[in-house]
Design a protein around this motif. Structure first.
Motif, PDB file in Angstrom:
ATOM      1  N   LEU A   8      -7.945  -3.953  -5.457  1.00 67.88           N
ATOM      2  CA  LEU A   8      -7.275  -4.858  -4.518  1.00 67.88           C
ATOM      3  C   LEU A   8      -8.256  -5.432  -3.503  1.00 67.88           C
ATOM      4  N   SER A   9      -9.194  -4.606  -3.073  1.00 70.69           N
ATOM      5  CA  SER A   9     -10.189  -5.049  -2.104  1.00 70.69           C
ATOM      6  C   SER A   9     -11.059  -6.166  -2.678  1.00 70.69           C
ATOM      7  N   THR A  31      -6.725   0.554  -5.266  1.00 75.01           N
ATOM      8  CA  THR A  31      -6.954  -0.077  -3.959  1.00 75.01           C
ATOM      9  C   THR A  31      -8.352  -0.684  -3.877  1.00 75.01           C
ATOM     10  N   PHE A  50      -7.046  -2.620   2.789  1.00 77.60           N
ATOM     11  CA  PHE A  50      -7.371  -2.331   1.394  1.00 77.60           C
ATOM     12  C   PHE A  50      -8.645  -1.493   1.277  1.00 77.60           C
ATOM     13  N   SER A  51      -9.623  -1.791   2.119  1.00 81.13           N
ATOM     14  CA  SER A  51     -10.903  -1.082   2.035  1.00 81.13           C
ATOM     15  C   SER A  51     -10.812   0.314   2.630  1.00 81.13           C
ATOM     16  N   PRO A  78      -4.836   5.858  -7.903  1.00 80.48           N
ATOM     17  CA  PRO A  78      -4.529   5.016  -6.740  1.00 80.48           C
ATOM     18  C   PRO A  78      -5.761   4.501  -6.015  1.00 80.48           C
ATOM     19  N   VAL A 102      -2.602   1.788   6.815  1.00 74.44           N
ATOM     20  CA  VAL A 102      -1.320   1.188   6.455  1.00 74.44           C
ATOM     21  C   VAL A 102      -0.457   0.882   7.674  1.00 74.44           C
ATOM     22  N   LEU A 158       0.812  -1.210   0.000  1.00 75.95           N
ATOM     23  CA  LEU A 158       0.000   0.000   0.000  1.00 75.95           C
ATOM     24  C   LEU A 158       0.847   1.263   0.000  1.00 75.95           C
ATOM     25  N   TYR A 170      -0.500   8.617  -4.642  1.00 72.59           N
ATOM     26  CA  TYR A 170      -1.639   9.435  -4.219  1.00 72.59           C
ATOM     27  C   TYR A 170      -1.165  10.703  -3.499  1.00 72.59           C
ATOM     28  N   VAL A 220       0.942   2.658  -3.687  1.00 73.16           N
ATOM     29  CA  VAL A 220      -0.187   3.480  -4.143  1.00 73.16           C
ATOM     30  C   VAL A 220      -0.313   4.749  -3.299  1.00 73.16           C
ATOM     31  N   ILE A 264      -8.184   2.273   3.240  1.00 74.71           N
ATOM     32  CA  ILE A 264      -7.337   3.235   2.527  1.00 74.71           C
ATOM     33  C   ILE A 264      -8.065   3.773   1.302  1.00 74.71           C
ATOM     34  N   THR A 265      -8.881   2.933   0.679  1.00 71.46           N
ATOM     35  CA  THR A 265      -9.694   3.387  -0.450  1.00 71.46           C
ATOM     36  C   THR A 265     -10.663   4.476  -0.003  1.00 71.46           C
TER      37      THR A 265
END
Length: 487
Positions: free
Chosen positions: A467-468, A464, A344-345, A460, A252, A92, A99, A95, A347-348
């Protein structure tokens, strides 16, 4: 399988440390400076990934540097639990680095060199903690992480920033200087070592149940980054930081370091058997269940999007601890993989909050009616990440919550299954209205302005979100690591 001795754990840490130094040296060459973080992140991830085959096959990668005290070394070990945290953090960072460049440039933020240098150092500390072979090394990197993220929290240098950063430091450093230091001293006195031991360092020691219980709760509250109530107030206060920092804090490095430390204590300091024997698992499960539900209720009342996400983080972190302390193998697997699923979720979601602010200057959910038609990629990614937080297939959150739910039943603790289901309903109640308002409510005439998505910010967050979903479809890597911890 015999441990493999290698310098790679130290190299992974050194890459981020050297990146921070290089960023400082290039402070007058902005374009070159900004390339350092993404390049270092890729190199760090490659080094971490190179250790995966050894760990996945049941081995460890060890490196002992020097002795501090009899039985206490400054040492590193890449094992299954450490690889979960290190993989998530290093991946992470790639990305997050891209970002951050887009966000900081677009808003013309000041002190960007300091920002990127501290950001890189915080990743060095996070990976150092992931690969720590004992409590001493772990706490060193834990403290470093607290110190280097402090300038990130007060980045704006206004009254709100100073207030939030003071609370951040008082909670994190105050807890470590009192409860955590006491726990370390007592552990060393009881066991004569601070090493992580499979089955528990303190398993079988000659100590009273009352003393061991006191040590356990000193660890639980001393690692305040885990944000178990009442040690949670620093986390919403830290929302004064720029959004990339919020993503770092909540997805992260910082909070994940907290729950990672708690898992180390449960698995490798006390051990599952001793936690169960002392009745600490059920006691902790009730405590974190309270945190899960109360933080979700607080999230429902917040109109500021980042504040809502902050309280959501407080709640979701306790899922990880709950999985560990239920002491059921399936629940423990669920707790461990929730480290990645939540990362993953969440950070999105924070990336999306930053994208909305960059594009429109809006912070409050009540002002976001119709914004999805102007920011479709951003709000589409927000919706996908929201589904993961709720636990809807085929997202990562579904996989971890499925294991947690199964583990609650396996442990014979249906009350905690009810907590998980209630929490998911609350997740839906505070996430889905944001997407509904963004896509289906009419945008007020007075708020219609030139709003567009910024590519270096949007790409980014889409990555992510993907990725989730990918982890929800292909969770095998993290499941294998989690199985390696539980075995």
């Amino acid at each position: 399988m015999d441990p493999v001795t290698s310098i790679r754990p130290l190299l992974a840490i050194a890459v981020a440390g050297l990146a921070a130094l290089t960023i400082l040296l290039l402070h007058n060459r902005e374009k070159l400076r900004d390339l350092v973080s993404p390049a270092a992140a890729i190199v760090m991830f490659a080094i971490v990934a190179s250790m995966a085959p050894t760990v996945l096959s049941g081995g460890t990668v060890d490196l002992r540097l020097f002795e501090i005290l009899p039985g206490v070394d400054f040492a590193f070990r890449a094992d299954a639990l450490g690889m979960v945290f290190a993989t998530v953090s290093s991946l992470l960072w790639i990305v997050a680095a891209v970002y951050s460049i887009g966000y900081m440039r677009h808003l013309h933020e000041h002190a960007q060199t300091r920002f990127f240098a501290c950001f890189a150092t915080s990743l060095a500390a996070a990976v150092g903690g992931a690969f720590a072979a004992n409590l001493f090394t772990l706490v060193i990197f834990y403290e470093v992480l607290s110190l280097v993220t402090y300038p990130l929290v007060y980045h704006h240098e206004d009254e709100e920033g100073w207030t939030g950063s003071r609370k951040y430091l008082v909670y994190l450093m105050g807890a470590s200087k009192s409860a955590l230091l006491a726990a370390l001293a007592l552990t060393y006195q009881i066991a004569g070592s601070l090493d992580f031991v499979a089955g528990g360092l303190l398993a079988g020691v000659d100590a009273s149940a009352a003393l061991l219980t006191a040590v356990y709760f000193c660890y639980l509250f001393g690692f305040a980054k885990a944000a178990v109530m009442p040690m949670h107030a620093w986390l919403p206060a830290a929302m004064v930081a720029p959004t990339p920092v919020s993503a770092l804090l909540h997805a992260v490095a910082v909070v994940k370091m907290g729950v990672f430390c708690v898992l180390r204590v449960v698995f490798d300091v006390f051990g599952v058997g001793l936690v169960g024997k002392l009745g600490l698992g059920i006691a902790t499960a009730y405590l974190v269940s309270f945190t899960i539900l109360m933080a979700s209720i607080y999230a429902l009342t917040r109109d500021d999007l980042k504040a809502r996400l902050a309280y959501s983080t407080v709640s979701q972190l306790s899922y990880i601890v709950l999985g560990a302390v239920l002491l059921s193998p399936v629940a423990m697997v669920g707790g461990i993989i929730h480290i990645a699923a939540h990362a993953f979720s969440k950070i999105t979601l924070f990336f999306c909050a930053g994208s909305i602010y960059c594009a429109s200057g809006k912070r409050n959910i009540s002002d976001m009616a119709g914004i999805g038609r102007r920011l479709p990629w951003t709000m589409g990614a927000f919706f996908v990440a929201s589904l993961s937080m709720i636990g809807i297939p085929p997202t990562a959150g579904f996989v971890s919550k499925w294991y947690l739910a199964q583990g609650s039943v396996e442990a014979g603790q249906v009350a905690f299954l009810a907590v998980l289901l209630t929490s998911s309903i609350l997740n839906a109640a505070y996430f889905l209205p944001v997407s509904y308002a963004a896509f289906f409510e009419a945008e007020p005439e007075e708020s219609r302005a030139a709003v567009r998505e910024i590519p270096m910010v949007t790409i980014p967050l889409v990555a992510t979100a993907i990725l989730s979903v990918l982890m929800g479809i292909f969770p095998g890597y993290f499941l294998t690591l989690a199985d390696g911890v539980v075995r």
